[in-house]
Design an enzyme around this catalytic site. Structure first.
Site, PDB file in Angstrom:
ATOM      1  CE  LYS A  61      -9.044 -28.585  16.050  1.00 19.38           C
ATOM      2  NZ  LYS A  61     -10.518 -28.387  16.124  1.00 19.38           N
ATOM      3  CB  SER A  77     -11.939 -23.866  20.355  1.00 17.95           C
ATOM      4  OG  SER A  77     -13.030 -24.256  21.167  1.00 17.95           O
ATOM      5  CG  ASP A  78     -11.699 -30.504  18.938  1.00 20.10           C
ATOM      6  OD1 ASP A  78     -11.444 -30.354  17.727  1.00 20.10           O
ATOM      7  OD2 ASP A  78     -12.253 -31.515  19.395  1.00 20.10           O
ATOM      8  CB  SER A  79     -16.916 -29.498  20.356  1.00 21.46           C
ATOM      9  OG  SER A  79     -16.949 -28.149  20.774  1.00 21.46           O
TER      10      SER A  79
END
Length: 201
Positions: A61, A77-79
């Site tokens: 991203k 950011s990612d989860s």
């Protein structure tokens, strides 16, 4: 608090919680959500650990938006969530959200949150953290009542919860950093931004 921010950055996300975290610490930023094939990248990394996938998504991203805005520092950011060895993505419908919650009932979820910084299309930093959340036993009646209150807001949330809203009703216990639970390892991000001179050190 805005004086703590020295250089505006780009947040490669439209996440309300991530924007709220940056707002709270006085970071100057513009939100430009990244357009990447998240599910395709996950499929390519199907044999990798969830933490590695979360970091790869965060980096992808950041790199994608950085390529369009090379002069700016870009934060991706990612989860990802893992329950019993199975990864779960954001629910695609209210019915799938209910299925997810039935699967989570009484289980321990590991939530992996990752972040990355890029500039000029190049990744400069990647970090991550995890939290463990113990679901209480969830009845079908409760699940329907919960989704009546929280849908569609939780449609964009892995784990089908907003910890800053009605999410605490789901859990018996939470072990981990509050920012990680919100979806970004904020303390690590701030340290990396200080290293880059984007916020006051």
């Amino acid at each position: 608090m805005s004086g703590l921010s020295r250089e505006p950055i780009i947040l490669a996300s439209g996440s309300f919680s991530r924007k709220a975290m940056l707002d709270a610490v006085g970071a100057a930023y513009e939100a430009i959500p990244a357009d990447i094939d998240e599910r395709g990248l996950e499929a390519e990394m199907s044999d990798s650990a969830p933490a590695e996938i979360a970091q790869a998504l965060a980096a992808a991203k950041a790199a994608a938006v950085s390529a369009q805005h090379p002069a700016k520092i870009v934060l991706g950011s990612d989860s990802l969530v893992d329950v019993g060895g199975t990864r779960f993505d954001k629910p695609e419908s209210r019915e799938q959200a209910a299925e997810h919650l039935r699967s989570f009932s009484g289980q321990v979820m590991t939530l992996h949150s990752a972040a990355a910084l890029a500039q000029g299309g190049q990744i400069m930093w990647v970090g991550g953290d995890f939290a463990r959340l113990k679901f209480r036993e969830l009845s079908d009646v409760f699940i329907e009542t919960y989704l009546e209150a929280e849908w569609p807001e939780v449609a964009g949330c892995v784990g089908v919860f907003r910890i800053e809203a009605a999410g605490p009703h789901l859990f018996e216990s939470i072990v981990g950093d509050q920012f990680t639970v919100l979806g970004m390892p904020l303390l690590q991000v701030m340290s990396a931004l200080r290293d880059q001179g984007a916020i006051a050190s």
